[in-house]
Enzyme design. Structure first.
Site: not given
Ligand code: NAD
Length: 495
Positions: A172, A225, A280, A381
């Site tokens: 997905k 996330s 990331c 972040e």
């Protein structure tokens, strides 16, 4: 308008009537629509994955490996096309997109070695005339849910190894850039992968929840996330699934007074602003130790101010747009908060305009100095081209910053002292650590994963960790009839 559907059982199909726009972030324009799959699509994908599993899991590892080798060749042939698909829907520069496809391809290369990787352990005479060995067997149907920032590489951290291990796999991808996954699936079919072993189902939270709730699925691999990673981890593990859920990050790069400052500056510039900071493993905090700060900030400023911000179609571009209007506004909010909280804004990337791309989601390189650990720009972040410089009195203060931060994905130190470097690599509470290397991303034959709020679950991705995640261990103990002693035994055998 092109409609992007699912790839199920070797066909491009979709049953849901709901679609979401896919936007080219360089222009801020809709380029296609992606299906928001529902329970009807889910039923189809499960049916197809289930049907393919039995034959695929019984295909010899060597035959699987040959199909994967062919797949590797096809990816190499189609690399320009795949990179372009990434750039159009993500916005990153073409070379960066190509680099990300290659990093994914390296996992495919690693998976070609599956006959060797699946070899178990064997012990003769664990007891008198008794032998014992271990084998690793596939889990069944595995699923992967992936983020927008690496539409080729992150899915490729998962499915090549899972499929090589004999599983069927449902991907997905992010609804923001779904095209690359479909092409990757088509190429796998072209390489000879039987229909249904690799399916792609598009959509948003609705289809993710159906995946998490399915009793037919054995494992979930997630990258995204932290809040969503936590949700995925809780929901999947409570229904008995194996889970690896990688979350967000706030990566520190520590610059010691004895470092080669110019090397550190080059490292910081690429790692903070490459891919518009939407990595990331991006460096979002530079920790300047001792008296290195003024020189470091000046040099970063000089280089960051000359960065070329442009769409990927401009070959001289060094940094593209952010992924969406909402994300751009969110990053701008972080910058406003940084100013409010007292950080010194050295470069302000807001309000940048690119001729001909006025509706694109561009933000220029942004630099803050004198950031402190209580500020929101330090704690959260940001996932954009915003670098915070924190000044630390000494090495211990820098190490404490790294270790006390809630995220633990990556961290690096620039130093010319072996003892400091060894202390840092040993004592950082971080999953991936670099020495004089700005972005310490492990190669395919090592494993990728952070600590603390950057990973939920016990396994990192790819490398041998990937093989372990996608297989179940079985240990067999065997004795042949002629050696069996007569009569039952009532004590624990000890030899
Ligand atoms: P995201 O969490 O919003 O989305 C990731 C995936 O989860 C997408 O496929 C999305 O459709 C799905 N999703 C989103 N919200 C959901 C919800 N409420 N319930 C169920 N599914 C949901 O992440 P993103 O914005 O696509 O990617 C950026 C994030 O990914 C950053 O935080 C970044 O640090 C992280 N990331 C981490 C790594 C790593 O290795 N640790 C690698 C790449 C990206």
């Amino acid at each position: 308008m092109k409609k992007i559907q699912n790839y199920i059982n070797g066909n491009l199909i979709g049953l849901s009537e709901e679609y979401l726009p896919v936007i080219d972030p360089s222009k801020g324009e809709e380029v296609s629509k992606v299906i928001l799959s529902d329970s009807r699509d889910m039923e189809k994908v499960i049916e197809s994955s289930k049907a393919s599993f039995s034959e695929w899991s019984n295909t010899t590892p060597l035959k699987r490996s040959r199909i994967i080798s062919k797949y590797k060749e096809l990816i190499e042939k189609n690399i320009e096309h795949l990179a372009k698909l990434v750039s159009v829907e993500h916005g990153k520069t073409l070379d960066d997109s190509k680099g990300s496809v290659i990093r994914g391809l390296e996992v495919v290369e690693f998976a070609c070695g599956i006959p060797h990787l699946l070899k178990g352990e064997y012990s003769q005479n664990v007891g008198t005339n008794i032998d014992s060995w271990s084998i690793r067997q596939p889990l069944g149907i595995c699923a992967g849910i992936t983020p927008f920032n690496f539409p080729a590489m992150v899915p490729m951290w998962m499915y090549p190894i899972s499929i090589a291990c004999g599983n069927s796999f449902i991907l997905k991808p992010s609804e923001k850039n779904p095209s690359c996954s479909l092409k990757l699936a088509e190429l796998f079919s072209e390489a000879g992968l039987p229909d249904g072993v690799f399916n792609v189902v598009n959509g948003d939270k609705k289809i993710v929840d159906l995946i998490l709730e399915s009793n037919e699925i054995s494992s979930i691999s997630f990258v995204g996330s932290t809040n969503v990673a936590k949700y995925i981890y809780k929901k999947s593990s409570s229904s008995g699934k194996r889970v690896q859920a990688l979350g967000g990050a706030k990566n520190h790069l520590v610059v010691m007074p004895d470092a080669n400052i110019d090397q550190a500056v080059d490292g910081i510039i690429g790692a903070a602003y490459g891919s518009a900071g939407e990595r990331c493993m991006a460096v979002s905090v530079a920790v300047a130790v001792g008296d290195v700060a003024d020189e470091l900030v000046n040099k970063i400023q000089n280089k960051a101010e000359t960065l070329k911000v442009a769409p990927w179609t401009d070959k001289t571009s060094e940094m593209g747009p952010l992924i969406s209007k909402e994300h751009l506004e969110n990053v701008e909010k972080h910058i406003a908060n940084g100013i409010k909280e007292g950080a010194k804004l050295i470069i302000d990337g807001r309000n940048i305009k690119i001729q001909g791309y006025e509706n694109g989601y561009f933000l220029g390189a942004t630099l803050f100095d004198h950031v402190t650990k209580n500020m929101s720009i330090y704690k959260q972040e940001i996932f954009g081209p915003v670098l915070s410089v924190v000044r630390a009195k000494n090495y211990q203060e820098a190490l404490d910053l790294v270790n006390n931060h809630e995220y633990g994905n990556g961290s690096s130190i620039y130093t010319s002292d072996g003892e400091t470097s060894r202390h840092f690599t040993t004592n950082t509470k971080i999953g991936m650590v670099g020495v004089n290397v700005p972005i310490p991303v492990p190669m395919a034959f090592h494993s990728f994963g952070g600590w603390k709020q950057s990973l939920f679950g016990d396994h990192s991705m790819h490398g041998i960790e990937g093989v372990r995640f996608f297989t179940k261990l079985k240990t067999v103990t065997s004795r042949w009839p002629k050696s069996i002693q007569s009569g039952p035994e009532f004590v624990m055998p000890t030899n």
